[in-house]
Design a protein around this motif. Structure first.
Motif, PDB file in Angstrom:
ATOM      1  N   SER A 175     -20.468 100.343 -17.367  1.00 24.43           N
ATOM      2  CA  SER A 175     -21.044  99.502 -16.319  1.00 24.43           C
ATOM      3  C   SER A 175     -20.930 100.249 -14.986  1.00 24.43           C
ATOM      4  O   SER A 175     -20.287 101.286 -14.890  1.00 24.43           O
ATOM      5  N   PRO A 176     -21.565  99.717 -13.939  1.00 34.12           N
ATOM      6  CA  PRO A 176     -21.421 100.334 -12.608  1.00 34.12           C
ATOM      7  C   PRO A 176     -19.957 100.487 -12.205  1.00 34.12           C
ATOM      8  O   PRO A 176     -19.602 101.427 -11.503  1.00 34.12           O
ATOM      9  N   TRP A 177     -19.107  99.593 -12.670  1.00 32.44           N
ATOM     10  CA  TRP A 177     -17.679  99.694 -12.346  1.00 32.44           C
ATOM     11  C   TRP A 177     -17.106 100.998 -12.857  1.00 32.44           C
ATOM     12  O   TRP A 177     -16.369 101.678 -12.158  1.00 32.44           O
ATOM     13  N   GLY A 178     -17.444 101.321 -14.097  1.00 30.44           N
ATOM     14  CA  GLY A 178     -16.919 102.540 -14.699  1.00 30.44           C
ATOM     15  C   GLY A 178     -17.341 103.757 -13.892  1.00 30.44           C
ATOM     16  O   GLY A 178     -16.559 104.676 -13.661  1.00 30.44           O
ATOM     17  N   LYS A 179     -18.592 103.743 -13.445  1.00 26.55           N
ATOM     18  CA  LYS A 179     -19.085 104.876 -12.657  1.00 26.55           C
ATOM     19  C   LYS A 179     -18.346 104.948 -11.324  1.00 26.55           C
ATOM     20  O   LYS A 179     -18.028 106.029 -10.838  1.00 26.55           O
ATOM     21  N   ALA A 180     -18.065 103.766 -10.763  1.00 29.14           N
ATOM     22  CA  ALA A 180     -17.340 103.745  -9.491  1.00 29.14           C
ATOM     23  C   ALA A 180     -15.938 104.321  -9.674  1.00 29.14           C
ATOM     24  O   ALA A 180     -15.457 105.089  -8.851  1.00 29.14           O
ATOM     25  N   PHE A 181     -15.289 103.960 -10.805  1.00 30.65           N
ATOM     26  CA  PHE A 181     -13.942 104.496 -11.075  1.00 30.65           C
ATOM     27  C   PHE A 181     -13.985 106.008 -11.136  1.00 30.65           C
ATOM     28  O   PHE A 181     -13.158 106.704 -10.551  1.00 30.65           O
ATOM     29  N   LYS A 182     -14.989 106.534 -11.851  1.00 30.93           N
ATOM     30  CA  LYS A 182     -15.057 107.986 -12.009  1.00 30.93           C
ATOM     31  C   LYS A 182     -15.365 108.673 -10.691  1.00 30.93           C
ATOM     32  O   LYS A 182     -14.836 109.750 -10.400  1.00 30.93           O
ATOM     33  N   ALA A 183     -16.185 108.022  -9.885  1.00 29.56           N
ATOM     34  CA  ALA A 183     -16.484 108.593  -8.565  1.00 29.56           C
ATOM     35  C   ALA A 183     -15.213 108.659  -7.730  1.00 29.56           C
ATOM     36  O   ALA A 183     -14.958 109.623  -7.014  1.00 29.56           O
ATOM     37  N   LEU A 184     -14.395 107.619  -7.864  1.00 27.89           N
ATOM     38  CA  LEU A 184     -13.125 107.549  -7.146  1.00 27.89           C
ATOM     39  C   LEU A 184     -12.213 108.699  -7.553  1.00 27.89           C
ATOM     40  O   LEU A 184     -11.532 109.303  -6.738  1.00 27.89           O
ATOM     41  N   ARG A 185     -12.230 109.003  -8.861  1.00 26.59           N
ATOM     42  CA  ARG A 185     -11.378 110.065  -9.369  1.00 26.59           C
ATOM     43  C   ARG A 185     -11.863 111.428  -8.890  1.00 26.59           C
ATOM     44  O   ARG A 185     -11.096 112.241  -8.409  1.00 26.59           O
ATOM     45  N   ASP A 186     -13.186 111.641  -8.995  1.00 25.82           N
ATOM     46  CA  ASP A 186     -13.706 112.976  -8.736  1.00 25.82           C
ATOM     47  C   ASP A 186     -13.644 113.340  -7.267  1.00 25.82           C
ATOM     48  O   ASP A 186     -13.356 114.480  -6.926  1.00 25.82           O
ATOM     49  N   ASN A 187     -13.932 112.391  -6.405  1.00 26.32           N
ATOM     50  CA  ASN A 187     -13.878 112.695  -4.973  1.00 26.32           C
ATOM     51  C   ASN A 187     -13.901 111.404  -4.159  1.00 26.32           C
ATOM     52  O   ASN A 187     -14.964 110.869  -3.865  1.00 26.32           O
ATOM     53  N   PRO A 188     -12.725 110.906  -3.794  1.00 27.43           N
ATOM     54  CA  PRO A 188     -12.656 109.593  -3.147  1.00 27.43           C
ATOM     55  C   PRO A 188     -13.457 109.530  -1.848  1.00 27.43           C
ATOM     56  O   PRO A 188     -14.083 108.512  -1.562  1.00 27.43           O
ATOM     57  N   ILE A 189     -13.436 110.627  -1.109  1.00 27.63           N
ATOM     58  CA  ILE A 189     -14.103 110.562   0.191  1.00 27.63           C
ATOM     59  C   ILE A 189     -15.616 110.500   0.015  1.00 27.63           C
ATOM     60  O   ILE A 189     -16.312 109.727   0.660  1.00 27.63           O
ATOM     61  N   ARG A 190     -16.115 111.293  -0.959  1.00 30.63           N
ATOM     62  CA  ARG A 190     -17.555 111.232  -1.216  1.00 30.63           C
ATOM     63  C   ARG A 190     -17.933 109.863  -1.782  1.00 30.63           C
ATOM     64  O   ARG A 190     -18.959 109.292  -1.432  1.00 30.63           O
TER      65      ARG A 190
END
Lengths: 336, 291
Positions: free
Chosen positions: A182-197
């Motif tokens: 879900s979009p949540w999962g993508k948000a989690f991964k985005a958080l992991r890969d680069n929080p500022i981006r």
């Protein structure tokens, strides 16, 4: 070709895995069934931790505290005469709330600081379990925790309880699978890969950090509730800092950020030591051997066991690319 | 008041040992980004090495020197080449897990291969009591405190005053510029590991007479050292000293005035308060976040 290889690989593993978890208990003695159930419970717990550290990139060394909170919630409620079926959601809810609270330090501190904040949280919870005798029984623990009854059918025996835990594991795995897609999962991964981006792309870092802890905690809480019912006697030891460290180890050894990482990792953390203990001549040395195995495994596969297929893939791609380069080079050479 | 002083003094002795263990921890972190979860076991193992040499008939001083050499080899060189170097480029998680594995291996290896019992350990200091301002202090406590402080201060003087020490600090602050300046980076990093090993031996020598040599003695010590290091400031070696003493003293006071059952929570409470108000630790510098 890679796709075919991977599909075959995946299908083979799914079939073997399904056979193992569905049929094997029919041929195992009580101890084997108990061990498999134990394994499933740790799969549930480390699935949650994998979400927190593998997908959302937070460092958490306090997961066993939630495992313990889940176990004690169910045990205390059942001692008070409340049904397991109320205790289980209560444990999950409580862990969700405490997980949210634990997420707050994560908004302020990162990496190693966060790891130790969560480790400290674990110590605190463990001290309460050990010292507040009126609530938790202290070091004497709580005994005679019953196993639940479902639609009038008792899960008291080991085999039915195993299948019940298996069903819960599959349901929770399905939910996590959905969540990650879900979009949540993508948000989690985005958080992991680069929080500022991630923040600049409109991901609310604050909410997702808190949620990654809270949802991870719910999985541990449910696992703890099932654990209390499995062992039927709980005391503070299995929920100490050492257990959190083991869970962290299981996630990384299996492969942090791989969906099936916890399945493999929990097998390494739960089944491998037990198996080593039974290997003749090893008996006394099973723990040092286990420690050495973990060190060697990390040196060999820093991304965990599930990175093996990726490694093979990468190697093939590299070989294919270099073959293509040689071919191209010889073509150019021939034309000149 | 006398009680308070009494608690303060014995707390300082414990705190100095935490500081010693914490110092090695911050040094490794600064020079190589390694978080060594086996730091407590790095103190436990030398204690058994020393016991081993002494049981072979070597006098204490000879055992100590031999243990220092062995520790530099095993806990310094082998650890760096075997575990840290191959994992260095993969970030924090694999190193953390590998050192956890290492601590399981060392702790249970000593238990299975040697003994699960607690072994007495000879003290450097005579069994003597002093009376200062109405407070009874053992020579062991005073000696531990003085020696530990001397070692911590000496390490810092080495880092700040000598050429090698300055080169090591340059590597810790900026590896690339250091190598551009012609500093032998791998050698400086090895020195850091060697110093960590020596500090661990010193800690073992001071802590074991009181707490006895036991396979799991590193567990609590390692944890306290971690907290002490973070409280003081992870990227500042003076912080380790402040953090160590603070934890040692507060723990002792809390055990007496609040509740001995929650003694182990003291380090945690200070830690939580500190990181809430000053996430980089009491003396630490802020680390820049990279995009």
């Amino acid at each position: 070709m890679n796709a075919i290889f991977n599909n075959k690989f995946a299908t083979l593993f799914t079939v073997l895995g399904a056979l193992l978890v569905l049929v094997a208990p029919q041929y195992l003695k009580n101890y084997g069934i108990y061990l498999l159930t134990y394994w499933l419970i740790f799969i549930i717990a480390t699935m949650g931790l994998n979400l927190t550290i593998g997908y959302a990139g937070q460092k958490s060394l306090g997961h066993a505290a939630f495992f313990g909170i889940g176990a004690y919630t169910v045990a205390i409620m059942m001692k008070a005469g409340i049904s397991f079926w109320l205790g289980l959601p209560a444990a999950a809810l409580l862990c969700f709330a405490i997980g949210l609270i634990l997420g707050f330090p994560a908004l302020r501190v990162q990496t190693i600081y966060l790891a130790f904040a969560t480790l400290g949280f674990n110590t605190a919870v463990w001290l309460v379990m050990r010292n507040e005798e009126w609530l938790t029984g202290g070091t004497f623990g709580i005994n005679n925790i019953a196993r639940p009854v479902i639609f009038g059918y008792s899960l008291e025996a080991n085999r039915p309880y195993y299948y019940f835990v298996l069903a819960v594991t599959l349901v929770l795995a399905g939910l996590l699978w959905g969540l990650l897609r879900s979009p949540w999962g993508k948000a989690f991964k985005a958080l992991r890969d680069n929080p500022i981006r991630a923040e600049s792309l409109g991901v609310d870092i604050r909410n997702y950090t808190l949620l990654s802890f809270a949802i991870g905690a719910v999985y541990a809480g449910v696992a703890g509730a099932l654990f209390a019912s499995l062992v039927q006697f709980i005391e503070p030891a299995p929920f100490a800092v050492g257990a959190s460290i083991m869970m962290y180890l299981m996630v990384v050894v299996g492969g942090a950020g791989y969906f099936l990482g916890p399945v493999i990792g929990a097998a390494v953390g739960v089944v491998l030591p037990e198996w080593l203990r039974d290997v003749p001549g090893v008996a006394n040395w099973y723990l040092p051997l286990f420690g050495a195995a973990v060190v060697l495994l990390m040196i060999w596969l820093p991304d965990g066991l599930l990175s093996i297929p990726d490694r093979i893939k990468a190697k093939r791609a590299a070989r294919a690319a270099s073959a293509a380069r040689t071919a191209a080079a010889s073509r150019i050479g021939a034309s000149s | 008041m006398t009680d308070f002083l009494q608690l303060l003094f014995s707390g300082l002795a414990t705190g100095a040992i935490y500081a010693l263990a914490a110092l090695g921890f911050t040094l490794l972190w600064q020079a190589s980004g390694t978080i060594n979860f086996a730091q407590g076991e790095f103190v436990m193992l030398p204690a058994f090495m020393m016991l081993g040499f002494m049981s072979l008939g070597a006098p204490m001083l000879v055992s100590f020197v031999l243990t220092v050499l062995l520790a530099i080899l095993v806990l310094g060189w082998v650890f760096k080449r075997g575990v840290v170097d191959p994992l260095f480029k993969y970030g924090m998680m694999p190193i953390v897990v590998a050192t956890i594995g290492l601590s399981i291996f060392m702790r249970n290896g000593v238990r299975a291969g040697y003994s699960a019992e607690a072994h007495p350990f000879p003290s450097l200091f005579a069994d003597k009591l002093f009376n200062i301002a109405g407070v009874t202090v053992t020579l062991q406590d005073i000696g531990t405190f003085v020696l530990a402080m001397a070692i911590v201060m000496g390490t810092q003087a080495f880092l700040a005053k000598t050429v090698t020490g300055r080169a090591m600090q340059a590597v810790a602050q900026n590896t690339e510029s250091a190598s551009v300046l012609g500093i032998n980076v791998p050698r400086m990093i090895f020195y850091t590991f060697a110093i960590n090993a020596v500090l661990a031996v010193a800690a073992a020598l001071l802590v074991t007479p009181t707490y006895l040599a036991k396979f799991d003695m590193g567990e609590g010590l390692g944890n306290k050292a971690f907290f002490a290091a973070i409280i003081g400031g992870f990227n500042n070696s003076r912080g380790a000293l402040v953090g160590g003493l603070l934890v040692g003293v507060c723990e002792n006071l809390a055990a007496a005035y609040i509740s001995p059952a929650y003694k182990d929570a003291v380090a945690l409470v200070i830690f939580m308060v500190v990181i809430l108000f000053k996430p980089q630790g009491l003396l630490g510098k802020k680390e820049e976040r990279k995009v």
